[in-house]
Design an enzyme around this catalytic site. Sequence first.
Site, PDB file in Angstrom:
ATOM      1  N   LYS A   5     -37.399   2.469  69.929  1.00  0.00           N
ATOM      2  CA  LYS A   5     -37.899   3.661  69.226  1.00  0.00           C
ATOM      3  C   LYS A   5     -39.332   3.909  69.702  1.00  0.00           C
ATOM      4  CE  LYS A   5     -40.114   5.162  66.385  1.00  0.00           C
ATOM      5  NZ  LYS A   5     -41.234   6.131  66.590  1.00  0.00           N
TER       6      LYS A   5
ATOM      7  N   VAL B  81     -37.982   7.001  60.636  1.00  0.00           N
ATOM      8  CA  VAL B  81     -36.753   6.628  61.355  1.00  0.00           C
ATOM      9  C   VAL B  81     -36.956   5.287  62.054  1.00  0.00           C
ATOM     10  CG1 VAL B  81     -35.251   7.290  63.299  1.00  0.00           C
ATOM     11  CG2 VAL B  81     -35.912   8.993  61.594  1.00  0.00           C
ATOM     12  N   GLY B  82     -38.160   5.076  62.597  1.00  0.00           N
ATOM     13  CA  GLY B  82     -38.490   3.790  63.215  1.00  0.00           C
ATOM     14  C   GLY B  82     -38.545   2.681  62.189  1.00  0.00           C
TER      15      GLY B  82
ATOM     16  N   GLU C 243     -47.786  -6.855  68.419  1.00  0.00           N
ATOM     17  CA  GLU C 243     -48.946  -6.663  69.311  1.00  0.00           C
ATOM     18  C   GLU C 243     -49.761  -5.537  68.704  1.00  0.00           C
ATOM     19  OE1 GLU C 243     -49.846  -8.370  71.755  1.00  0.00           O
ATOM     20  OE2 GLU C 243     -48.071  -9.301  72.620  1.00  0.00           O
TER      21      GLU C 243
ATOM     22  N   CYS D  65     -55.533  -1.234  74.130  1.00  0.00           N
ATOM     23  CA  CYS D  65     -55.797  -2.124  72.992  1.00  0.00           C
ATOM     24  C   CYS D  65     -56.751  -3.248  73.348  1.00  0.00           C
ATOM     25  CB  CYS D  65     -54.478  -2.688  72.497  1.00  0.00           C
ATOM     26  SG  CYS D  65     -53.531  -3.427  73.826  1.00  0.00           S
TER      27      CYS D  65
ATOM     28  N   GLU E  15     -61.327  -0.190  65.211  1.00  0.00           N
ATOM     29  CA  GLU E  15     -60.832   0.275  66.508  1.00  0.00           C
ATOM     30  C   GLU E  15     -60.958   1.798  66.586  1.00  0.00           C
ATOM     31  OE1 GLU E  15     -56.553  -0.046  67.263  1.00  0.00           O
ATOM     32  OE2 GLU E  15     -57.090  -1.014  69.153  1.00  0.00           O
TER      33      GLU E  15
END
Length: 489
Positions: free
Chosen positions: A183, A220-221, A259, A293, A392
């Site tokens: 996904k 949905v994910g 991750e 990242c 971040e």
Amino acid sequence: MPLLADRQSQLLIDGKLVAGRKGVFDTVNPATEEVLGVAADATAEDMGDAIEAARRAFDDTDWSTDTELRVRCIRQLRDALREHVEELRDLTIAEVGAPRMLTSGAQLEGPIDDLAFSADTAENYPWRTDLGHATPQGIPTDRVIAREAVGVVGAITPWNFPHQINLAKVGPALAAGNTLVLKPAPDTPWAAAVLGQIITEHTDFPPGVINIVTSSDHSVGALLSKDPRVDMVSFTGSTATGRAVMTDAALTIKKVFLELGGKSAFLVLDDADLTGACSMAAFTVAMHAGQGCAITTRLVVPRARYDEAVEIAAGTLGSIKPGDPTSKRTVCGPVISARQRDRVQSYLDLAIKEGGRFACGGGRPADMDKGFWIEPTVIAGLDNNARVAREEIFGPVLTVIAHDGDDDAVRIANDSPYGLSGTVFSGDDARAQAVASRMRVGTVNVNGGIWYSADAPFGGYKQSGVGREMGLAGFEEYTEIKLIATLAG
Ligand code: NAD
């Protein structure tokens, strides 16, 4: 056939390319705001079909035990992606806004080639290891350790390096014998959907082994984390979403591989080449508009040379203008969306409110009215307690922080909720390595060494994640361990 010839992608479910029940959603070029075309928009029902197909392929076929078939299919996929690499390059530049120069590495060609590592690992892997004979509780027993696939894997991915992250999950998960539902992020549906077309046209993957479900709807994910038919969820994205994935997965005690985000530090020790180190730190932050990242977004320099370091960093970042990602010379392209641009801008506003100043950049370029752009920016005058030093930002923004010696530099590096990556520069390798060994992060660059490679594990400490992607460790994330104990005759 050319990829996405009709500018419309479909779902891959149970070996067939199908439409989404919710219709379609646009995919947009972030450099121009042009609508490139549309992607199939899946509903919860479509996701249910994909999970069911993956479940059947795992439970009712010999995919998980037929290593030869798996290795062949993964090599076919690698070869077919290579055959289409120029089309994929254009697609990646257009949909991701990735500068052309990065597509010869981690944005495209690197991860395609790295599929070979997954195939080779599966081919040579010790699926069974003899633990030998023993007499536990006085009973003579022969023991074997078997490694087996986990089952159905749900893979949820972000938009910043879509091929790298999609393939770093697809390759090892399938090579290890799992079946999978991928996904991708709604911002980059095509980067994943093209795999569906290539798989159906060029490979022998049995139906249901790999399913690709694009959707404009994040929920949905989330079904992948919740559904009891999924055995493992492999997620890359923000720490906030990772937390939601982990919470949802707790309901069925799924294996979870995460991750997540980072706020990595680039430590310059007092014997380092200040110009070389600060220029490199600045350049890295501009690459792909800082949307990586593991980019070192905190530059930590000796206090006595703080002003000089800021000037060097600003000299480099100020000279890099964000520009057209199709150009061979562009380092800094657009950010992915208006939402992301506004998010970065809100952090720049915050830096000033917190008492910082811009040594270069600081906002949107005045001369670019179409596309999502942020000027490469150096923030000075703040310490590690500032929010712009802790959170971040995910844009081309570098915060310069002063340290008072090696211990203080290590303290600052570790004073972060994250622990993804880091860099140390020193005139003395041994001194730099000693500092590197004290950093609580998953990868460290010492004096310019490259940690990114197919055989090298990547991942984070603390709130940067759980587990490792790539390398042997990344392959073994997708396996279970079974001990078989046989009464010895
Ligand atoms: P995101 O967390 O917003 O979204 C990532 C994916 O999760 C998308 O596919 C999204 O649709 C999906 N999603 C959203 N809500 C969900 C939910 N509740 N349950 C399940 N799935 C859900 O991240 P993003 O904005 O796409 O990507 C940027 C982030 O990714 C940054 O924080 C970056 O650091 C991180 N990232 C980490 C790594 C790494 O390897 N550590 C690599 C790349 C990006």
